[in-house]
Design a protein around this motif. Structure first.
Motif, PDB file in Angstrom:
ATOM      1  N   GLY A  92      14.463   9.827   0.238  1.00  0.00           N
ATOM      2  CA  GLY A  92      13.229   8.576   0.667  1.00  0.00           C
ATOM      3  C   GLY A  92      12.179   9.231   1.957  1.00  0.00           C
ATOM      4  N   ILE A  93      11.013   7.829   2.394  1.00  0.00           N
ATOM      5  CA  ILE A  93       9.991   8.369   3.010  1.00  0.00           C
ATOM      6  C   ILE A  93       9.982   7.500   3.559  1.00  0.00           C
ATOM      7  CG2 ILE A  93       7.643   9.050   3.229  1.00  0.00           C
ATOM      8  CD1 ILE A  93       8.051   9.859   0.453  1.00  0.00           C
ATOM      9  N   LEU A  94       9.793   7.520   5.253  1.00  0.00           N
ATOM     10  CA  LEU A  94       9.518   6.506   6.790  1.00  0.00           C
ATOM     11  C   LEU A  94       8.183   7.510   6.758  1.00  0.00           C
ATOM     12  CD1 LEU A  94      10.418   4.584   7.716  1.00  0.00           C
ATOM     13  CD2 LEU A  94      11.192   6.330   9.592  1.00  0.00           C
ATOM     14  N   LEU A  95       7.228   6.667   6.881  1.00  0.00           N
ATOM     15  CA  LEU A  95       5.744   6.825   7.636  1.00  0.00           C
ATOM     16  C   LEU A  95       5.850   6.030   9.105  1.00  0.00           C
ATOM     17  CD1 LEU A  95       2.812   7.720   7.524  1.00  0.00           C
ATOM     18  CD2 LEU A  95       1.809   6.294   6.827  1.00  0.00           C
ATOM     19  N   GLN A  96       5.801   6.187  10.556  1.00  0.00           N
ATOM     20  CA  GLN A  96       6.134   6.030  10.619  1.00  0.00           C
ATOM     21  C   GLN A  96       4.860   4.805  11.245  1.00  0.00           C
ATOM     22  OE1 GLN A  96       9.055   5.356  13.218  1.00  0.00           O
ATOM     23  NE2 GLN A  96       7.522   3.951  14.036  1.00  0.00           N
ATOM     24  N   ASP A 117      10.521   4.344  -0.972  1.00  0.00           N
ATOM     25  CA  ASP A 117       9.439   3.758  -0.138  1.00  0.00           C
ATOM     26  C   ASP A 117      11.172   2.880   1.095  1.00  0.00           C
ATOM     27  OD1 ASP A 117       8.059   1.502   1.569  1.00  0.00           O
ATOM     28  OD2 ASP A 117       8.533   0.542  -0.381  1.00  0.00           O
ATOM     29  N   VAL A 118      11.719   3.655   1.729  1.00  0.00           N
ATOM     30  CA  VAL A 118      13.026   3.410   2.411  1.00  0.00           C
ATOM     31  C   VAL A 118      12.645   2.254   3.258  1.00  0.00           C
ATOM     32  CG1 VAL A 118      13.968   5.239   2.231  1.00  0.00           C
ATOM     33  CG2 VAL A 118      12.637   5.212   3.622  1.00  0.00           C
ATOM     34  N   ASP A 119      10.943   1.807   3.669  1.00  0.00           N
ATOM     35  CA  ASP A 119      10.678   0.548   4.437  1.00  0.00           C
ATOM     36  C   ASP A 119      10.488  -0.076   4.243  1.00  0.00           C
ATOM     37  OD1 ASP A 119      10.786   1.360   7.271  1.00  0.00           O
ATOM     38  OD2 ASP A 119       9.037   1.675   7.361  1.00  0.00           O
ATOM     39  N   GLY A 120      10.905  -0.073   2.404  1.00  0.00           N
ATOM     40  CA  GLY A 120      10.137  -1.371   1.775  1.00  0.00           C
ATOM     41  C   GLY A 120       9.259  -2.489   2.041  1.00  0.00           C
ATOM     42  N   LEU A 121       8.131  -1.096   1.844  1.00  0.00           N
ATOM     43  CA  LEU A 121       6.251  -1.764   2.555  1.00  0.00           C
ATOM     44  C   LEU A 121       5.470  -1.992   0.841  1.00  0.00           C
ATOM     45  CD1 LEU A 121       6.405  -1.369   6.470  1.00  0.00           C
ATOM     46  CD2 LEU A 121       6.978  -3.333   4.888  1.00  0.00           C
ATOM     47  N   GLU A 124       4.832  -3.193  -5.086  1.00  0.00           N
ATOM     48  CA  GLU A 124       5.255  -2.575  -5.807  1.00  0.00           C
ATOM     49  C   GLU A 124       7.418  -3.264  -5.121  1.00  0.00           C
ATOM     50  OE1 GLU A 124       8.208  -0.689  -8.938  1.00  0.00           O
ATOM     51  OE2 GLU A 124       6.028   0.272  -8.959  1.00  0.00           O
ATOM     52  N   ASN A 125       7.717  -2.764  -4.218  1.00  0.00           N
ATOM     53  CA  ASN A 125       9.067  -3.399  -3.531  1.00  0.00           C
ATOM     54  C   ASN A 125       8.409  -5.172  -2.870  1.00  0.00           C
ATOM     55  OD1 ASN A 125      10.393  -1.177  -4.663  1.00  0.00           O
ATOM     56  ND2 ASN A 125       9.860  -0.414  -2.256  1.00  0.00           N
ATOM     57  N   GLN A 126       7.466  -5.490  -2.632  1.00  0.00           N
ATOM     58  CA  GLN A 126       7.932  -6.312  -1.827  1.00  0.00           C
ATOM     59  C   GLN A 126       6.914  -7.747  -2.965  1.00  0.00           C
ATOM     60  OE1 GLN A 126       5.973  -7.740   1.827  1.00  0.00           O
ATOM     61  NE2 GLN A 126       7.099  -5.490   2.586  1.00  0.00           N
ATOM     62  N   LYS A 134      15.945  -7.419  -7.504  1.00  0.00           N
ATOM     63  CA  LYS A 134      16.041  -6.060  -6.618  1.00  0.00           C
ATOM     64  C   LYS A 134      15.062  -5.264  -5.937  1.00  0.00           C
ATOM     65  CE  LYS A 134      20.537  -7.686  -6.216  1.00  0.00           C
ATOM     66  NZ  LYS A 134      21.345  -7.612  -4.880  1.00  0.00           N
ATOM     67  N   ALA A 135      15.666  -4.307  -5.046  1.00  0.00           N
ATOM     68  CA  ALA A 135      14.030  -3.579  -4.562  1.00  0.00           C
ATOM     69  C   ALA A 135      14.811  -3.432  -3.551  1.00  0.00           C
ATOM     70  CB  ALA A 135      13.185  -3.973  -4.655  1.00  0.00           C
ATOM     71  N   LEU A 136      14.176  -2.184  -2.993  1.00  0.00           N
ATOM     72  CA  LEU A 136      14.442  -1.762  -1.907  1.00  0.00           C
ATOM     73  C   LEU A 136      13.877  -2.656  -0.738  1.00  0.00           C
ATOM     74  CD1 LEU A 136      13.157   2.081  -2.056  1.00  0.00           C
ATOM     75  CD2 LEU A 136      15.833   1.132  -0.824  1.00  0.00           C
TER      76      LEU A 136
END
Length: 291
Positions: A92-96, A117-121, A124-126, A134-136
């Motif tokens: 997972g990559i989290l960009l604060q 994309d563990v923030d789901g942003l 593609e995930n949105q 299904k998506a993060l």
């Protein structure tokens, strides 16, 4: 009034994540990895990042920290993201957020591998979320729904008002509530909505993510409403939500506190998302099996 506090719910979610990681990591010979990127010196972001790193350690996730100067530049930041995309240790990559002025937030988010994309942003995930696939999922909305499930609320057919339309909270939350697994009837409102009081007065559930301190007042709700306050505002009196908690306390059926409510769920859901991304990377689940 029932207080929907997040401490015990967050603890339950973290215990679930810790248990799953412990049970599965020996089979795949490694634990999940989360890369956390912090650009600049924003004090609030530094606190959030420290809390996330501590939470990772608590459940058995390895965190990789990247603290970068505010003048790192767009090209160098995206170069780092692409390197992390290719790093097999990182699930997972989290960009604060927020990023310092001069950096293109959307371009940086789009550079992240959607599978990490563990923030789901990522778009593609949105987009998958919008299609009911299904998506993060974004952490705050997903953590909100976990809390409601913990307190055994059934939202099927309920009239839900979402105040706020950001891609971080309002929009994805409205889509999740309207999904066939939830079957809520959703009205998404914002600062330009007409007859807002009347709309809110009809709501069984009100989800606040508008960023205005104590915006929701008793004249805007019916007596048996459930208030989910996702807003966090810094005022001279300290932290408060988007709801006037003291004024609403004796009128509504249930409400989340600020602090101590949804904010606790966001980090716990990040851990869940990181575990899900790890399970997918390790071939333990399919994309269709994401939680």
């Amino acid at each position: 009034m029932l207080l929907l506090e997040g401490k015990s719910v967050s603890k339950a979610l973290r215990a679930k994540v810790k248990e799953e990681i412990a049970a599965l990591s020996s089979a795949v010979k490694r634990v999940p990895g989360l890369a956390v990127i912090l650009v600049g010196e924003d004090p609030a972001s530094q606190v959030y990042v420290r809390n996330k790193e501590k939470a990772c350690e608590e459940v058995g996730i390895t965190s990789y920290s990247y603290r970068l100067p505010h003048d790192i530049g767009q090209e160098n930041l995206i170069k780092l993201i692409r390197e992390l995309n290719a790093d097999d240790r990182v699930d997972g990559i989290l960009l604060q957020l927020p990023l310092p002025e001069g950096l293109n937030t959307q371009a940086c988010l789009q550079a992240i591998d959607p599978r990490k994309d563990v923030d789901g942003l990522h778009p593609e995930n949105q987009g998958r979320l919008a299609l009911g696939l299904k998506a993060l999922r974004p952490c705050t909305p997903a953590g909100t729904l976990f809390l409601l499930d913990y307190y055994k609320y059934d939202l099927e057919g309920k009239n839900c008002v979402v105040l706020g339309r950001s891609h971080l909270v309002g929009r994805p939350l409205a889509m999740m509530l309207n999904d066939k697994t939830m079957n809520a009837t959703v009205t998404m409102c914002h600062s330009k909505t007409r007859n807002l009081k009347e709309i809110c007065r009809q709501a069984d559930f009100i989800f606040l993510a508008i960023g205005r301190p104590r915006f929701l007042t008793p004249d805007m709700v019916k007596e048996d409403a459930v208030i989910i306050d996702i807003g966090i505002n810094r005022t001279e009196d300290g932290l408060c939500g988007d709801a006037d908690f003291k004024a609403l306390e004796g009128k509504v059926a249930a409400m989340t506190p600020v602090p101590g409510g949804i904010g606790l769920m966001t980090i716990s859901q990040l851990l869940e998302n990181t575990m899900q991304a790890w399970k997918y990377a390790m071939g333990l689940i399919r994309l269709e099996d994401l939680a």
